[in-house]
Structures are given as structure tokens and as C-alpha cells.
Design a protein around this motif. Structure first.
Motif, PDB file in Angstrom:
ATOM      1  N   ARG A 358     -32.565 175.092  87.343  1.00 35.50           N
ATOM      2  CA  ARG A 358     -33.531 174.474  88.490  1.00 35.50           C
ATOM      3  C   ARG A 358     -34.158 173.245  88.052  1.00 35.50           C
ATOM      4  O   ARG A 358     -34.270 172.437  89.217  1.00 35.50           O
ATOM      5  CB  ARG A 358     -34.563 175.361  88.979  1.00 35.50           C
ATOM      6  CG  ARG A 358     -33.988 176.870  89.667  1.00 35.50           C
ATOM      7  CD  ARG A 358     -34.935 177.474  90.435  1.00 35.50           C
ATOM      8  NE  ARG A 358     -36.144 178.056  89.336  1.00 35.50           N
ATOM      9  CZ  ARG A 358     -35.929 179.135  88.855  1.00 35.50           C
ATOM     10  NH1 ARG A 358     -34.932 179.835  89.004  1.00 35.50           N
ATOM     11  NH2 ARG A 358     -36.848 179.883  88.272  1.00 35.50           N
ATOM     12  N   GLU A 359     -34.550 173.018  86.909  1.00 36.11           N
ATOM     13  CA  GLU A 359     -35.208 171.875  86.551  1.00 36.11           C
ATOM     14  C   GLU A 359     -35.200 171.476  84.926  1.00 36.11           C
ATOM     15  O   GLU A 359     -34.896 172.282  84.556  1.00 36.11           O
ATOM     16  CB  GLU A 359     -36.651 171.660  87.010  1.00 36.11           C
ATOM     17  CG  GLU A 359     -37.490 172.951  86.298  1.00 36.11           C
ATOM     18  CD  GLU A 359     -38.649 173.155  86.821  1.00 36.11           C
ATOM     19  OE1 GLU A 359     -38.856 173.004  88.192  1.00 36.11           O
ATOM     20  OE2 GLU A 359     -39.860 173.444  86.058  1.00 36.11           O
ATOM     21  N   GLU A 360     -35.390 170.351  84.750  1.00 31.19           N
ATOM     22  CA  GLU A 360     -35.689 169.800  83.223  1.00 31.19           C
ATOM     23  C   GLU A 360     -36.910 170.623  82.674  1.00 31.19           C
ATOM     24  O   GLU A 360     -37.869 170.990  83.441  1.00 31.19           O
ATOM     25  CB  GLU A 360     -35.930 168.459  82.944  1.00 31.19           C
ATOM     26  CG  GLU A 360     -34.447 167.450  83.285  1.00 31.19           C
ATOM     27  CD  GLU A 360     -34.892 166.167  82.755  1.00 31.19           C
ATOM     28  OE1 GLU A 360     -36.051 165.765  82.723  1.00 31.19           O
ATOM     29  OE2 GLU A 360     -33.885 165.248  82.507  1.00 31.19           O
ATOM     30  N   THR A 361     -36.954 171.025  81.180  1.00 31.04           N
ATOM     31  CA  THR A 361     -37.783 171.890  80.891  1.00 31.04           C
ATOM     32  C   THR A 361     -37.946 171.514  79.358  1.00 31.04           C
ATOM     33  O   THR A 361     -36.886 171.321  78.570  1.00 31.04           O
ATOM     34  CB  THR A 361     -37.765 173.313  81.101  1.00 31.04           C
ATOM     35  OG1 THR A 361     -38.872 173.775  80.572  1.00 31.04           O
ATOM     36  CG2 THR A 361     -36.512 173.728  80.312  1.00 31.04           C
ATOM     37  N   VAL A 362     -39.136 171.730  78.486  1.00 27.29           N
ATOM     38  CA  VAL A 362     -39.358 171.866  77.401  1.00 27.29           C
ATOM     39  C   VAL A 362     -38.616 172.977  76.587  1.00 27.29           C
ATOM     40  O   VAL A 362     -38.998 173.940  77.194  1.00 27.29           O
ATOM     41  CB  VAL A 362     -40.640 171.719  76.693  1.00 27.29           C
ATOM     42  CG1 VAL A 362     -40.791 171.731  75.292  1.00 27.29           C
ATOM     43  CG2 VAL A 362     -41.373 170.397  77.475  1.00 27.29           C
ATOM     44  N   LEU A 363     -37.573 172.983  75.801  1.00 29.85           N
ATOM     45  CA  LEU A 363     -36.986 173.973  75.104  1.00 29.85           C
ATOM     46  C   LEU A 363     -37.738 174.582  73.888  1.00 29.85           C
ATOM     47  O   LEU A 363     -38.123 173.654  73.119  1.00 29.85           O
ATOM     48  CB  LEU A 363     -35.568 173.830  75.037  1.00 29.85           C
ATOM     49  CG  LEU A 363     -34.790 173.314  76.220  1.00 29.85           C
ATOM     50  CD1 LEU A 363     -33.281 173.268  75.717  1.00 29.85           C
ATOM     51  CD2 LEU A 363     -34.831 174.457  77.198  1.00 29.85           C
ATOM     52  N   GLY A 364     -37.500 175.723  73.605  1.00 31.52           N
ATOM     53  CA  GLY A 364     -38.049 176.204  72.357  1.00 31.52           C
ATOM     54  C   GLY A 364     -39.391 176.666  72.241  1.00 31.52           C
ATOM     55  O   GLY A 364     -40.298 176.489  72.832  1.00 31.52           O
ATOM     56  N   GLY A 365     -39.718 177.766  71.193  1.00 36.46           N
ATOM     57  CA  GLY A 365     -40.806 177.950  70.693  1.00 36.46           C
ATOM     58  C   GLY A 365     -41.102 177.285  69.584  1.00 36.46           C
ATOM     59  O   GLY A 365     -40.384 177.198  68.473  1.00 36.46           O
ATOM     60  N   VAL A 366     -42.638 177.117  69.371  1.00 32.11           N
ATOM     61  CA  VAL A 366     -43.126 176.246  68.165  1.00 32.11           C
ATOM     62  C   VAL A 366     -43.577 177.672  67.198  1.00 32.11           C
ATOM     63  O   VAL A 366     -44.508 178.234  67.542  1.00 32.11           O
ATOM     64  CB  VAL A 366     -44.068 175.181  68.197  1.00 32.11           C
ATOM     65  CG1 VAL A 366     -44.454 174.623  67.133  1.00 32.11           C
ATOM     66  CG2 VAL A 366     -43.223 174.386  69.060  1.00 32.11           C
ATOM     67  N   TYR A 367     -43.224 177.411  65.849  1.00 32.60           N
ATOM     68  CA  TYR A 367     -43.680 178.429  64.805  1.00 32.60           C
ATOM     69  C   TYR A 367     -44.407 177.716  63.788  1.00 32.60           C
ATOM     70  O   TYR A 367     -43.466 176.949  62.736  1.00 32.60           O
ATOM     71  CB  TYR A 367     -42.688 179.549  64.211  1.00 32.60           C
ATOM     72  CG  TYR A 367     -42.136 180.271  65.332  1.00 32.60           C
ATOM     73  CD1 TYR A 367     -42.478 181.568  65.772  1.00 32.60           C
ATOM     74  CD2 TYR A 367     -41.265 179.863  66.303  1.00 32.60           C
ATOM     75  CE1 TYR A 367     -41.813 182.274  66.669  1.00 32.60           C
ATOM     76  CE2 TYR A 367     -40.576 180.258  67.417  1.00 32.60           C
ATOM     77  CZ  TYR A 367     -41.175 181.716  67.607  1.00 32.60           C
ATOM     78  OH  TYR A 367     -40.593 182.537  68.527  1.00 32.60           O
ATOM     79  N   PRO A 368     -45.928 177.246  63.640  1.00 38.91           N
ATOM     80  CA  PRO A 368     -46.401 176.517  62.823  1.00 38.91           C
ATOM     81  C   PRO A 368     -46.015 177.237  61.272  1.00 38.91           C
ATOM     82  O   PRO A 368     -46.040 178.177  61.063  1.00 38.91           O
ATOM     83  CB  PRO A 368     -47.979 176.612  63.002  1.00 38.91           C
ATOM     84  CG  PRO A 368     -47.740 176.915  64.736  1.00 38.91           C
ATOM     85  CD  PRO A 368     -46.686 177.998  64.744  1.00 38.91           C
ATOM     86  N   ALA A 369     -46.117 175.989  60.508  1.00 40.24           N
ATOM     87  CA  ALA A 369     -46.172 176.350  58.981  1.00 40.24           C
ATOM     88  C   ALA A 369     -47.483 177.294  58.596  1.00 40.24           C
ATOM     89  O   ALA A 369     -48.331 176.971  59.120  1.00 40.24           O
ATOM     90  CB  ALA A 369     -45.848 175.270  58.052  1.00 40.24           C
TER      91      ALA A 369
END
Length: 369
Positions: A358-369
Motif C-alpha cells: 500500500r505504501e513505501e516503508t522502512v524494511l527489516g528489524g535491527v539487532y544491535p551488536a
């Protein structure tokens, strides 16, 4: 100042983990430079376990959970080997973009609740490398009604868009196209099988993992009856957005199409190569009458496939993406490094005109070091 990212990719063929160290530089113009790249082998037992889980039918959660960790460990090993080869410390890397290993892809229209599952635990990757890891790129797009695939068109637009019609074709296990129109519009979809059935057939009959240079396919003759049966699959005539995988294009699909036909194995290989080339060419024809076709993925090394594409597309200039600045073998891995960069910058990574989201979006999940 260097702006270093790592991209990791293991495709439908499950032949290796592509790992690239990329410097995106400090300027506003995208100019990714590959510092180091490697194809990290996947151990045969792990490959067989992945392929077994990829096969259509019920999956086992225990197997999937263990493979998630094991694949994550393999991706971490690839990263650490890459860093050692490059002589770069983990602390110098901004983030890893890890696509993971797709084991099931059920896009809209195939199940009640569409999903796409990639294994390769990003927590394990972050813990074993000491590098922030960005992963799970497909599901946010799917949550917005998209197919979550193909994922590369946004990167292709950033890296290759120009004022001329261009198409980027990735021939991996499956083949997909990105259409970059001269007016700035972007379209794309999975065209169908790439190397997956070619690899299966030569492994079955000659014990080889792939058809080097397409030599075996080139020695055979396309069988019209089999070609027509294969190309009659509804997927080829379906309108985009569309995406596919082993769930459709597998050994059973080929066996059903070939039922009752007595064909030489080399002729079947030639016909499978023609299916790949013809389905790609049809997508290109629907896009434009001529332009530049940039080819990447394992199929870019297949001389027979490239020759078939040139016969189908005489008005198109066809070359590998290496001629345009990014090695064809590593383009997808570079793309996942770029997607990680987009995520950390809070910028969209999908292309709704491709996936149907439906729209542009930020993808992914961030897993910090």
C-alpha cells in the motif's frame, strides 16, 4: 570517510552464501564500491537439510528452529571470514544486511494469510560477529499487502536508473526483472524459474551441481511439446505484482508437464533453458521495444542463456551488471547491504509499484551488536 556495510545473501539454489563488504562513501551520489567479496560454501549436510525443508509439504518446527540457529551461525562464519580476508575490524562496520535463507514463500493469492519465511537467526549473527545486524526484510512489505518480493528494484533504481529504458534481470534460482523506465517509473516481478530446474535436471542425470556455461543445454534441442506445456502454467500469464519460488517450480512441476513424453535428457535441459529465456524475454517485451538489459546472478555466467536472450531480444543491448559498475555475482548481496543502510537511515526499502504494498516503508528489524 568510508561508510562500510556488509551484505549477505543465500539464494534459492542454496549453493553458497554471498558476502560482500561495501563502501558507500560519504557523498550524496550512490557509488557503492565492493571492497571484498566471497562465496562462502554451505556444508553439504546443511544444504540438504535446507532443501528438505524447502520441499512443498508440512514443515517441522523443531527442524526449522534448529536450522534457524545453524544458518545464522553459517552467516556469522561467512562474515568473520570476510572480515579476516579484508583485514577489517568488526568495529569498523556499521551494520550487516542479512537476507537469510528462504524456505517458504506464500505470497498473496496463494494462502489465506500470506507469509515469507527466511531462516538465519539475526540474533546469532549479531552475537557471533559483534556487528549490528538488519534482517527480516520481507515481512513489513507483506504486512502492507505486498508480496515482499522482489526486493532489489529499489536498489536497482538507486544504482542504475537513467534517462533511458533499462531492465535489470537477476537469474538466480528464480529469475526476476526490474524495469527502470526512462520517465522514472519502476516495475518488476519474478518472471519464473531461473536456474533452479536446470540445476535439478543436470544433478539428476549427470551428477553436476550446475550446467557450466550452459554447455549441456546448448547440446540439446528444444522440444516444442514440452515447452508449450511448461509455458502454459498460469503463473506466466498472471499479471503483476507476482512472486514465486520452489513452491511452484519444482521437480514435480516438471514431471507432470513431461508425463507421456519420451525425451533425451539433453533436450529437456535445452527446453528448460528456453523456458527461462522465453519468460524473461516476454517480460522485457512487455516493458519496452528496446533499451539496455543488465544481467546479474549465477545465470549471467551461463553463455547459453545469454545467447538465447540475445536471440529473443535483438533490439536490446545485453551485458552483465559488471559493465555498469557492480559485479554480477555480488549485486544482490550489495543490495542487502544497501537495504540495511536504508533501514538505519529510516528510509524506505520497498517499491510498492513492484510488490503491490500500500505504501513505501522502512524494511527489516535491527539487532544491535
Amino acid at each position: 570517510m568510508p561508510d562500510l556495510y556488509i551484505g549477505l545473501m543465500s539464494g534459492t539454489s542454496v549453493d553458497s552464501i554471498d558476502a560482500v563488504l561495501v563502501d558507500f562513501g560519504s557523498g550524496d551520489t550512490l557509488n557503492p564500491q565492493i571492497i571484498t567479496a566471497l562465496g562462502h560454501p554451505i556444508d553439504p549436510p546443511l544444504r540438504e537439510a535446507i532443501l528438505a525443508l524447502c520441499a512443498p509439504g508440512p514443515s517441522e518446527l523443531d527442524r526449522a528452529g534448529q536450522l534457524d540457529r545453524q544458518i545464522g551461525q553459517a552467516f556469522a562464519d561467512a562474515t568473520n571470514t570476510l572480515l579476516a580476508r579484508a583485514g577489517v575490524e568488526a568495529g569498523d562496520i556499521t551494520a550487516i544486511g542479512s537476507h537469510g535463507q528462504t524456505v517458504r514463500h506464500r505470497p498473496p493469492g496463494t494462502v489465506t494469510a500470506p507469509f515469507s519465511l527466511q531462516l538465519g537467526d539475526p540474533n546469532t549473527i549479531a552475537a557471533l560477529t559483534g556487528i549490528t545486524t538488519v534482517a527480516d526484510f520481507r515481512r513489513r512489505d507483506m504486512a502492507l499487502g505486498g508480496h515482499g518480493a522482489p526486493l532489489m528494484p529499489a536498489f536497482h533504481r538507486a544504482a542504475f536508473a537513467t534517462d533511458r529504458n533499462r531492465a535489470v534481470v537477476n537469474i538466480g534460482g528464480m529469475a526476476n526483472i526490474t524495469e527502470l523506465a526512462a520517465d522514472g517509473a519502476v516495475y518488476g516481478y519474478d518472471t519464473g524459474p531461473g536456474n533452479v530446474l536446470l540445476d535439478y535436471w543436470i544433478s539428476l542425470h549427470q551428477g553436476q551441481p550446475f550446467d557450466r556455461d550452459g554447455a549441456w543445454a546448448a547440446s540439446g534441442r528444444v522440444q516444442t511439446e514440452l515447452l508449450n506445456r511448461l509455458m502454459a502454467d498460469p503463473y506466466f500469464s498472471a499479471k503483476p505484482p507476482k512472486s514465486t519460488g520452489r513452491e511452484i517450480f519444482n521437480a514435480s512441476w516438471l514431471e507432470q508437464a513431461g508425463a507421456g513424453l519420451e525425451l533425451a535428457p539433453a533436450d529437456v535441459q535445452a527446453t528448460l533453458a528456453e523456458v527461462t529465456a522465453a519468460s524473461i524475454a516476454e517480460a522485457v517485451h512487455q516493458f519496452a521495444d528496446g533499451g539496455e538489459l543488465l544481467v546479474c546472478g549465477g545465470g549471467a555466467r551461463n553463455k547459453d542463456l545469454l545467447a538465447r536472450l540475445r536471440r529473443h531480444l535483438p533490439t536490446w543491448s545485453i551485458a552483465c551488471t559488471g559493465s555498469y559498475g557492480i559485479d554480477a555475482d555480488w549485486l544482490e548481496a550489495v543490495g542487502f547491504a544497501w537495504l540495511a543502510r536504508q533501514t538505519l537511515r529510516g528510509l524506505p526499502g520497498n517499491c510498492p509499484s513492484v510488490t503491490g504494498a500500500r505504501e513505501e516503508t522502512v524494511l527489516g528489524g535491527v539487532y544491535p551488536a
